[in-house]
Design a protein around this motif. Sequence first.
Motif, PDB file in Angstrom:
ATOM      1  N   MET A  77       0.847  -1.185   0.000  1.00 53.55           N
ATOM      2  CA  MET A  77       0.000   0.000   0.000  1.00 53.55           C
ATOM      3  C   MET A  77       0.888   1.243   0.000  1.00 53.55           C
ATOM      4  O   MET A  77       1.770   1.375   0.842  1.00 53.55           O
ATOM      5  CB  MET A  77      -0.907   0.004   1.231  1.00 53.55           C
ATOM      6  N   ILE A  78       0.617   2.139  -0.945  1.00 51.08           N
ATOM      7  CA  ILE A  78       1.389   3.384  -1.011  1.00 51.08           C
ATOM      8  C   ILE A  78       0.641   4.547  -0.381  1.00 51.08           C
ATOM      9  O   ILE A  78       1.228   5.581  -0.085  1.00 51.08           O
ATOM     10  CB  ILE A  78       1.777   3.734  -2.465  1.00 51.08           C
ATOM     11  N   GLY A  79      -0.667   4.358  -0.200  1.00 60.38           N
ATOM     12  CA  GLY A  79      -1.457   5.432   0.369  1.00 60.38           C
ATOM     13  C   GLY A  79      -2.909   5.029   0.498  1.00 60.38           C
ATOM     14  O   GLY A  79      -3.270   3.861   0.337  1.00 60.38           O
ATOM     15  N   ILE A  80      -3.726   6.047   0.775  1.00 65.39           N
ATOM     16  CA  ILE A  80      -5.163   5.828   0.918  1.00 65.39           C
ATOM     17  C   ILE A  80      -5.903   6.979   0.264  1.00 65.39           C
ATOM     18  O   ILE A  80      -5.341   8.056   0.034  1.00 65.39           O
ATOM     19  CB  ILE A  80      -5.585   5.725   2.402  1.00 65.39           C
ATOM     20  N   GLU A  81      -7.164   6.737  -0.018  1.00 69.14           N
ATOM     21  CA  GLU A  81      -8.037   7.810  -0.485  1.00 69.14           C
ATOM     22  C   GLU A  81      -9.405   7.627   0.145  1.00 69.14           C
ATOM     23  O   GLU A  81      -9.819   6.513   0.440  1.00 69.14           O
ATOM     24  CB  GLU A  81      -8.119   7.834  -2.012  1.00 69.14           C
ATOM     25  N   LEU A  82     -10.063   8.746   0.382  1.00 72.77           N
ATOM     26  CA  LEU A  82     -11.399   8.707   0.923  1.00 72.77           C
ATOM     27  C   LEU A  82     -12.143   9.964   0.545  1.00 72.77           C
ATOM     28  O   LEU A  82     -11.548  10.952   0.094  1.00 72.77           O
ATOM     29  CB  LEU A  82     -11.388   8.511   2.430  1.00 72.77           C
ATOM     30  N   GLU A  83     -13.437   9.903   0.690  1.00 74.50           N
ATOM     31  CA  GLU A  83     -14.298  11.040   0.383  1.00 74.50           C
ATOM     32  C   GLU A  83     -15.018  11.457   1.654  1.00 74.50           C
ATOM     33  O   GLU A  83     -15.637  10.630   2.326  1.00 74.50           O
ATOM     34  CB  GLU A  83     -15.308  10.640  -0.695  1.00 74.50           C
ATOM     35  N   ILE A  84     -14.880  12.744   1.979  1.00 74.99           N
ATOM     36  CA  ILE A  84     -15.525  13.318   3.162  1.00 74.99           C
ATOM     37  C   ILE A  84     -16.145  14.636   2.721  1.00 74.99           C
ATOM     38  O   ILE A  84     -15.431  15.532   2.269  1.00 74.99           O
ATOM     39  CB  ILE A  84     -14.513  13.594   4.293  1.00 74.99           C
ATOM     40  N   ASN A  85     -17.435  14.760   2.833  1.00 79.08           N
ATOM     41  CA  ASN A  85     -18.068  16.040   2.483  1.00 79.08           C
ATOM     42  C   ASN A  85     -17.673  17.104   3.489  1.00 79.08           C
ATOM     43  O   ASN A  85     -17.822  16.916   4.689  1.00 79.08           O
ATOM     44  CB  ASN A  85     -19.595  15.903   2.452  1.00 79.08           C
ATOM     45  N   GLY A  86     -17.134  18.220   2.990  1.00 80.35           N
ATOM     46  CA  GLY A  86     -16.795  19.343   3.856  1.00 80.35           C
ATOM     47  C   GLY A  86     -15.565  19.111   4.712  1.00 80.35           C
ATOM     48  O   GLY A  86     -15.627  19.222   5.935  1.00 80.35           O
ATOM     49  N   ILE A  87     -14.432  18.796   4.091  1.00 82.93           N
ATOM     50  CA  ILE A  87     -13.200  18.567   4.850  1.00 82.93           C
ATOM     51  C   ILE A  87     -12.788  19.863   5.556  1.00 82.93           C
ATOM     52  O   ILE A  87     -12.755  20.928   4.956  1.00 82.93           O
ATOM     53  CB  ILE A  87     -12.067  18.067   3.944  1.00 82.93           C
ATOM     54  N   SER A  88     -12.467  19.719   6.835  1.00 83.93           N
ATOM     55  CA  SER A  88     -12.087  20.879   7.638  1.00 83.93           C
ATOM     56  C   SER A  88     -10.813  20.564   8.418  1.00 83.93           C
ATOM     57  O   SER A  88     -10.342  19.430   8.436  1.00 83.93           O
ATOM     58  CB  SER A  88     -13.212  21.218   8.619  1.00 83.93           C
ATOM     59  N   THR A  89     -10.289  21.578   9.074  1.00 90.34           N
ATOM     60  CA  THR A  89      -9.101  21.369   9.896  1.00 90.34           C
ATOM     61  C   THR A  89      -9.384  20.405  11.046  1.00 90.34           C
ATOM     62  O   THR A  89      -8.475  19.723  11.504  1.00 90.34           O
ATOM     63  CB  THR A  89      -8.557  22.712  10.426  1.00 90.34           C
ATOM     64  N   ASP A  90     -10.623  20.316  11.472  1.00 86.00           N
ATOM     65  CA  ASP A  90     -10.981  19.359  12.514  1.00 86.00           C
ATOM     66  C   ASP A  90     -10.699  17.924  12.050  1.00 86.00           C
ATOM     67  O   ASP A  90     -10.210  17.101  12.817  1.00 86.00           O
ATOM     68  CB  ASP A  90     -12.450  19.522  12.899  1.00 86.00           C
ATOM     69  N   VAL A  91     -10.990  17.625  10.793  1.00 83.02           N
ATOM     70  CA  VAL A  91     -10.704  16.297  10.234  1.00 83.02           C
ATOM     71  C   VAL A  91      -9.200  16.040  10.245  1.00 83.02           C
ATOM     72  O   VAL A  91      -8.740  14.960  10.623  1.00 83.02           O
ATOM     73  CB  VAL A  91     -11.275  16.172   8.799  1.00 83.02           C
ATOM     74  N   ILE A  92      -8.409  17.036   9.855  1.00 81.98           N
ATOM     75  CA  ILE A  92      -6.955  16.887   9.823  1.00 81.98           C
ATOM     76  C   ILE A  92      -6.415  16.629  11.230  1.00 81.98           C
ATOM     77  O   ILE A  92      -5.555  15.772  11.432  1.00 81.98           O
ATOM     78  CB  ILE A  92      -6.279  18.130   9.197  1.00 81.98           C
ATOM     79  N   ARG A  93      -6.929  17.349  12.211  1.00 79.84           N
ATOM     80  CA  ARG A  93      -6.501  17.127  13.601  1.00 79.84           C
ATOM     81  C   ARG A  93      -6.808  15.699  14.043  1.00 79.84           C
ATOM     82  O   ARG A  93      -6.008  15.070  14.732  1.00 79.84           O
ATOM     83  CB  ARG A  93      -7.152  18.142  14.539  1.00 79.84           C
TER      84      ARG A  93
END
Length: 141
Positions: free
Chosen positions: A1-17
């Motif tokens: 596995m080299i990485g991942i992908e996903l779909e999240i409606n409305g990505i925000s800094t909260d998701v990154i945290r």
Amino acid sequence: MIGIELEINGISTDVIRKLFNKINIDLYDFIIYENEIIKKNENVDNVNAKNIFYNNINYSIIFLNLQLYRKQDKIKTIITYDDFINSNCRLILLITDNRYLEIYFNDDFIKEKIISNLEKNGFNYTEKTIYNDGRTIMSVD
């Protein structure tokens, strides 16, 4: 596995945290190459990458190219996946259209922590391999 992908409606800094929970971010330099980040319908210029993690303000991320290096590592221009795997860059996080998130890993510890955080927070993701990844450049352009 080299990485991942996903779909999240409305990505925000909260998701990154949430993704970087239990990773000591003080050990790393976060380099932003491309971004459009919005706070209450206003574009935010010159975003300090660490503010994404330390600031409790929730920004909307329209697009972002974030690269992660250990503090002592040399920063290199990365255009292709080969550039990435032959560099000291530990991770590339790409967000497009405030919805699509891709993360490429070059560090097993970070990969394990982020995948654990995704699962703990109920995010579904697809694994990227060299066989199913259609990305040709490491950019959100």
